[in-house]
Design a protein around this motif. Structure first.
Motif, PDB file in Angstrom:
ATOM      1  N   GLY A 277     -12.025  66.913 -16.034  1.00 26.43           N
ATOM      2  CA  GLY A 277     -11.423  67.896 -16.919  1.00 26.43           C
ATOM      3  C   GLY A 277     -12.374  68.220 -18.049  1.00 26.43           C
ATOM      4  N   LEU A 278     -11.964  69.146 -18.907  1.00 28.69           N
ATOM      5  CA  LEU A 278     -12.812  69.530 -20.034  1.00 28.69           C
ATOM      6  C   LEU A 278     -12.187  69.040 -21.322  1.00 28.69           C
ATOM      7  N   ARG A 279     -13.043  68.786 -22.295  1.00 31.25           N
ATOM      8  CA  ARG A 279     -12.557  68.491 -23.634  1.00 31.25           C
ATOM      9  C   ARG A 279     -13.272  69.415 -24.598  1.00 31.25           C
ATOM     10  N   ARG A 280     -12.767  69.475 -25.834  1.00 33.12           N
ATOM     11  CA  ARG A 280     -13.446  70.299 -26.831  1.00 33.12           C
ATOM     12  C   ARG A 280     -14.508  69.458 -27.537  1.00 33.12           C
ATOM     13  N   ALA A 281     -15.254  70.138 -28.427  1.00 29.17           N
ATOM     14  CA  ALA A 281     -16.258  69.393 -29.198  1.00 29.17           C
ATOM     15  C   ALA A 281     -15.549  68.448 -30.162  1.00 29.17           C
ATOM     16  N   ILE A 282     -14.382  68.873 -30.660  1.00 26.29           N
ATOM     17  CA  ILE A 282     -13.552  67.945 -31.435  1.00 26.29           C
ATOM     18  C   ILE A 282     -12.474  67.474 -30.469  1.00 26.29           C
ATOM     19  N   TYR A 283     -12.364  66.176 -30.310  1.00 23.55           N
ATOM     20  CA  TYR A 283     -11.486  65.697 -29.228  1.00 23.55           C
ATOM     21  C   TYR A 283     -10.890  64.336 -29.520  1.00 23.55           C
ATOM     22  N   ARG A 284      -9.817  64.037 -28.781  1.00 18.27           N
ATOM     23  CA  ARG A 284      -9.343  62.662 -28.664  1.00 18.27           C
ATOM     24  C   ARG A 284      -9.008  62.461 -27.194  1.00 18.27           C
ATOM     25  N   ASN A 285      -9.023  61.217 -26.747  1.00 20.74           N
ATOM     26  CA  ASN A 285      -8.902  60.967 -25.318  1.00 20.74           C
ATOM     27  C   ASN A 285      -7.566  61.389 -24.741  1.00 20.74           C
ATOM     28  N   SER A 286      -6.488  61.050 -25.433  1.00 16.53           N
ATOM     29  CA  SER A 286      -5.188  61.458 -24.929  1.00 16.53           C
ATOM     30  C   SER A 286      -4.230  61.529 -26.111  1.00 16.53           C
ATOM     31  N   PRO A 287      -3.079  62.169 -25.926  1.00 12.75           N
ATOM     32  CA  PRO A 287      -2.147  62.259 -27.059  1.00 12.75           C
ATOM     33  C   PRO A 287      -1.670  60.891 -27.542  1.00 12.75           C
ATOM     34  N   GLN A 288      -1.733  59.860 -26.649  1.00 14.70           N
ATOM     35  CA  GLN A 288      -1.274  58.530 -27.084  1.00 14.70           C
ATOM     36  C   GLN A 288      -2.390  57.708 -27.704  1.00 14.70           C
ATOM     37  N   SER A 289      -3.556  58.291 -27.882  1.00 17.81           N
ATOM     38  CA  SER A 289      -4.693  57.512 -28.384  1.00 17.81           C
ATOM     39  C   SER A 289      -4.365  56.791 -29.684  1.00 17.81           C
ATOM     40  N   VAL A 290      -4.903  55.609 -29.835  1.00 19.86           N
ATOM     41  CA  VAL A 290      -4.796  54.859 -31.083  1.00 19.86           C
ATOM     42  C   VAL A 290      -6.211  54.584 -31.574  1.00 19.86           C
ATOM     43  N   PRO A 291      -6.608  55.066 -32.740  1.00 20.81           N
ATOM     44  CA  PRO A 291      -5.887  56.006 -33.599  1.00 20.81           C
ATOM     45  C   PRO A 291      -5.841  57.391 -32.953  1.00 20.81           C
ATOM     46  N   ASN A 292      -4.854  58.162 -33.316  1.00 19.33           N
ATOM     47  CA  ASN A 292      -4.703  59.465 -32.639  1.00 19.33           C
ATOM     48  C   ASN A 292      -5.433  60.573 -33.380  1.00 19.33           C
ATOM     49  N   LYS A 293      -6.389  60.161 -34.232  1.00 14.13           N
ATOM     50  CA  LYS A 293      -7.141  61.164 -34.995  1.00 14.13           C
ATOM     51  C   LYS A 293      -8.424  61.506 -34.255  1.00 14.13           C
ATOM     52  N   PRO A 294      -8.735  62.790 -34.170  1.00 13.00           N
ATOM     53  CA  PRO A 294      -9.875  63.192 -33.342  1.00 13.00           C
ATOM     54  C   PRO A 294     -11.235  62.866 -33.971  1.00 13.00           C
ATOM     55  N   VAL A 295     -12.272  63.112 -33.183  1.00  8.86           N
ATOM     56  CA  VAL A 295     -13.628  62.889 -33.630  1.00  8.86           C
ATOM     57  C   VAL A 295     -14.437  64.107 -33.181  1.00  8.86           C
ATOM     58  N   ILE A 296     -15.458  64.450 -33.963  1.00  9.07           N
ATOM     59  CA  ILE A 296     -16.291  65.596 -33.559  1.00  9.07           C
ATOM     60  C   ILE A 296     -17.545  65.066 -32.860  1.00  9.07           C
ATOM     61  N   ASP A 297     -17.800  65.591 -31.670  1.00  6.83           N
ATOM     62  CA  ASP A 297     -18.996  65.227 -30.924  1.00  6.83           C
ATOM     63  C   ASP A 297     -20.174  66.004 -31.505  1.00  6.83           C
ATOM     64  N   ALA A 298     -21.007  65.300 -32.276  1.00  8.25           N
ATOM     65  CA  ALA A 298     -22.072  65.970 -33.024  1.00  8.25           C
ATOM     66  C   ALA A 298     -23.116  66.607 -32.104  1.00  8.25           C
ATOM     67  N   THR A 299     -23.199  66.159 -30.861  1.00  9.31           N
ATOM     68  CA  THR A 299     -24.231  66.716 -29.992  1.00  9.31           C
ATOM     69  C   THR A 299     -23.869  68.122 -29.503  1.00  9.31           C
ATOM     70  N   VAL A 300     -22.568  68.442 -29.472  1.00  7.79           N
ATOM     71  CA  VAL A 300     -22.188  69.765 -28.947  1.00  7.79           C
ATOM     72  C   VAL A 300     -21.507  70.667 -29.973  1.00  7.79           C
TER      73      VAL A 300
END
Lengths: 140, 693
Positions: free
Chosen positions: B267-290
């Motif tokens: 699947g695809l993710r955005r440059a700012i992403y989190r793995n799934s809605p249940q992620s702990v912590p559920n706060k996203p991270v920005i992939d600096a490379t893209v």
């Protein structure tokens, strides 16, 4: 028994090669009885004097064995051993010893088979080489 | 006054004696200098064996003890404690190994006995030069560092935190849960992975004793057991963890799309992403490379839409240092990339998937919303499940990955369950290894569901059809070893049960924490059976699959074991540190300072007033780098002094008097057989007389 049975002293490090020797034993890997182990904490602890003393006291060869480069339990003791053994080999050959009488190997803690092979190979090599040059020296 | 040495030769049941003639060795030892008594006994490590030593120390006034038995790595502590109980300093003891290095590996009994004598003579010689040494007690810092927050790391952290100790839990990924978070169902109970792991993940986040650091890595570790310092690198998240509410608006607005690692590229993710809605912590991270903004392009969409102003492009990498007493490593595994196994066509054929990809296909929040479908979106009518891809294979990994049989069976069931019972499922297996609780029962259940099992490792997967039925399908070509013939099975989808393997950065991690790797490159435990969680470095423990392939129940129990070991140290609060450090004799030292440059631990300082080098014993680990180099011989490692080694050498190389048998007798085997027996009476006599006295 007419065949020459060499005596080999092995200075091995507690963390890798000694453990490998234990493992080889547990797995019952048959080894020549000619090699006798001296447990050191690290190959970096092996003073060149010990090697010279062993050769002069009747050992036909000396094996120094420790952790693989980069795996030293004490950060870099094996690198120090490598430098010392290299230098010592040059000195010994200068005095007429065959360079095959001093061997440095890396045998990791999980490499029991490697240890048994190293021991057996070395015994074969030294058998071929004959008794140590130092046995003729009466000084010690 | 000369020393009084007692020598004790063990039979170890039949492990040492009769290969090494223990009574003969004991008799031989009595003739050595300073030896007062030489005894042999069936089990030296047993209570009666230890009592024998204790009694002799007290009654015969022994001041040195030598035990010839198994490896000191096994029982050195046992006998040292026996000496201690008898009031003898445990360092006036020497153990020599006549089992692993002698009786077990020597073919000839005569030679084995001779070697044992040499080893005993060396030990007796050496023990004369042992000094009384005293262990130093050091405080153990109560906090624990847990590295990796997969299910094993989570379990260890929760166990330790529940006991009231503070845990620093460091995770490399942006959220915790590890591989288990990717799974859909778990074998053999088929409960959903998220249902059982999410409560644990939430418990970690809410536990006040756990300091959770995600998107962080341990950069450097220094110190020693009970007193480690870890430098942790916190990578910039570009999202303010305090301000962010985890609403997920940014995830929808971000214009950059890349393949998702969590979805195994499905699947695809955005440059700012989190793995799934249940992620702990559920706060996203920005992939600096893209990320467009972080790469100097015009964007800033996430910042514009964020309702709480949590986006911070200026965030910098931070490092922090924590003090801990013990470390639990739970860095987990990777699955093997099957691309190099060209015969299976992974990457070439759309419908050849890895096990983890199939897991994501199954998952309700996965790329297909939990539908098992082919690349074209239609459900498969037939599926091949190929076991042991990369496992039990000399070209890849010789070991068995232990979980593939079971997850393959789980897939069988899920396909039948989700797509329909008409779907044909073919398993290509070598052996079915269903060893765990409820596993064999699960196999029976799956067999009854009408799954086909073909015993054989497939040679290839091809799209070249030979018959009309094979047209447009993937054909699995294999030998059916039970039928003894080649089979061609046309299927719509093939799943490769890929091997579990160590992380690619395992060598680097091993170095950082001062531990070793085994032949399979997983981290090496202290003992394969009795020390499966401890390592060669005191205070560093292993949890879960970083030590070897494990299923979830095994990883969890392993982690609880590691937690218990770490807690044992932390709860006690102090640990004995070996006194075998280096010592520089100030009367001999010439102040050349060569040792200072050699010391890897910066444990040697120069005393300007006395003009000599001085060892700081708290920092010295006793590696002996300085002692081996010291040109004046002033530096010596305690317990490994030059004197001790020289005499050990002398004992080892001194000729051993031939046993009661002569060389001529030696040649004839019947006489050689009789030889050792002759020596029994004198040894037995000495034992009797000694006990009588």
């Amino acid at each position: 028994m007419s065949e020459f049975e060499p005596t080999i002293v092995a200075f091995v490090c507690n963390w890798c090669t000694y453990t490998a020797a234990d493992l080889a034993g547990t797995a019952r890997m048959v080894q020549s009885p000619n090699v006798r182990l001296i447990r050191m904490m690290c190959t970096g602890m092996v003073d060149p004097k010990y090697v010279i003393k062993a050769l002069l006291s009747g050992a036909d060869a000396v094996l120094v064995s420790g952790c693989h480069p980069g795996d030293c339990h004490y950060i870099n003791g094996n690198y120090k051993a490598r430098r010392r053994i290299k230098l010592l080999t040059e000195i010994l050959t200068g005095f007429g010893f065959d360079e095959r009488r001093l061997k440095l190997t890396w045998v990791g803690a999980s490499e029991g088979n490697e240890f048994a092979e190293t021991v057996n190979k070395m015994v074969e090599d030294i058998k071929e080489l004959g008794p140590g040059e130092a046995t003729a020296i009466e000084v010690m | 006054m000369s020393n009084r040495i007692g020598v004790y030769v063990c039979h170890c049941g039949t492990n040492i004696h009769p290969k090494v003639n223990s009574p003969e060795v004991a008799g031989f030892s009595e003739d050595l200098q300073n030896v007062v008594v030489g005894r042999d006994y069936k089990f030296m490590c047993s209570d009666p064996g230890q009592d024998m030593i204790i009694r002799d120390i007290q009654e015969l006034g022994l001041d040195r003890v030598v035990v010839a038995s198994c490896s000191p790595r096994l029982h050195e502590k046992t006998f040292q404690n026996a000496c201690l109980r008898a009031g003898l300093n445990p360092f006036l003891f020497q153990m020599t190994c006549i089992r692993e290095h002698c009786s077990w590996v020597t073919e000839d009994s005569e030679e084995a006995t001779c070697k044992a004598k040499h080893l005993v003579a060396a030990a007796v010689n050496r023990v004369n030069y042992h000094d009384e040494l005293y262990s130093r007690m050091e405080k153990v810092h109560p906090d624990v560092l847990v590295v990796g927050a997969g299910i094993a790391g989570i379990q260890a952290a929760l166990d330790i935190a529940k006991a009231g100790h503070k845990v620093h839990l460091v995770e490399k990924a942006p959220s915790i849960g590890g591989h288990m978070a990717q799974f859909d169902k778990t074998f053999p109970t088929l409960d959903c992975a998220a249902c059982i792991s999410t409560p644990k993940m939430v418990a970690v986040a809410q536990e006040p004793n756990i300091n959770l650091m995600t998107w962080a890595e341990v950069e450097q570790v220094s110190g020693f057991v009970g007193n480690y310092q870890a430098v942790i690198k916190q990578k910039p998240r570009y999202v303010d963890m305090v301000k962010c509410t985890g609403c997920g608006l940014c995830l929808e607005k971000c214009p950059t799309k890349v393949p998702s690692e969590f979805e195994e590229g499905m699947g695809l993710r955005r440059a700012i992403y989190r793995n799934s809605p249940q992620s702990v912590p559920n706060k996203p991270v920005i992939d600096a490379t893209v990320c467009r903004t972080l790469n100097g392009k015009k964007c800033g969409v996430c910042e514009k839409f964020c309702p709480s102003g949590a986006i911070d492009y200026e965030q910098q990498e931070q490092t922090l240092t924590v003090d801990i007493g013990t470390i639990v490593l739970a860095t987990g595994f990777d699955t093997m990339d099957p691309t190099p196994m060209k015969q299976y066509g992974f990457g070439r054929f759309d419908n050849v998937l890895t096990g983890l990809q199939f897991e994501r296909l199954n998952n309700a929040v996965g790329p297909t919303g939990g539908k098992i479908v082919k690349k074209d979106g239609t459900p498969p009518d037939s599926v091949a499940v190929i076991h042991c891809v990369g496992s039990r294979d000399k070209n890849h990994h010789e070991y068995c990955s232990r979980v593939c049989c079971m997850y393959a069976l789980k897939y069988d069931h899920l396909i039948k369950d989700k797509v329909g019972h008409h779907v044909k499922v073919y398993n290509f297996y070598i052996d079915l290894r269903c060893f765990g609780k409820g596993y064999e029962e699960f196999l029976t259940r799956v067999q009854e569901e009408g799954v086909t099992f073909i015993r054989g490792r497939p040679a290839e997967i091809t799209d070249k059809a030979r018959t009309p039925e094979e047209e447009g399908k993937l054909v699995v070509v294999s030998e059916d070893t039970l039928l003894g013939q080649t089979v061609r099975v046309p299927v719509d989808m093939a799943i490769l049960c890929t091997a579990m393997e160590p992380r690619p950065d395992a060598p680097e991690v091993a170095r950082r924490f001062g531990i070793s790797q085994g032949l399979d490159k997983f981290f090496l435990e202290e003992h394969p059976k009795l020390g499966p969680v401890s390592t060669a470095t005191d205070g560093v423990f292993l949890a879960g699959t970083c030590q070897g392939p494990k299923d979830i129940p095994d990883a969890v129990s392993h982690a609880s074991g590691a937690a218990a070991q770490a807690l044992a140290l932390a709860a006690r609060g102090e640990v004995a540190i070996s006194p075998t450090t280096s010592w520089i004799n100030p009367d001999i030292c010439i102040g050349c300072k060569a040792c200072i440059g050699l010391c890897a631990y910066s444990a040697i300082e120069f005393d300007d007033r006395l003009r000599v080098s001085v060892v700081n014993e708290a920092m010295c680990k006793g590696c002996g780098s300085c002692a081996a180099h010291c040109p004046s011989g002033a530096a010596q490692v305690k317990h490994f002094t030059e004197k001790a080694i020289f005499t050990e050498l002398a004992g080892m190389l001194a000729p051993v008097p031939e046993a009661p048998i002569t060389v001529e007798d030696h040649a004839e085997s019947p006489m050689a057989e009789a030889g050792p027996q002759e020596s029994v009476p004198p040894a037995a006599e000495t034992e009797e007389t000694a006990t009588a006295s």
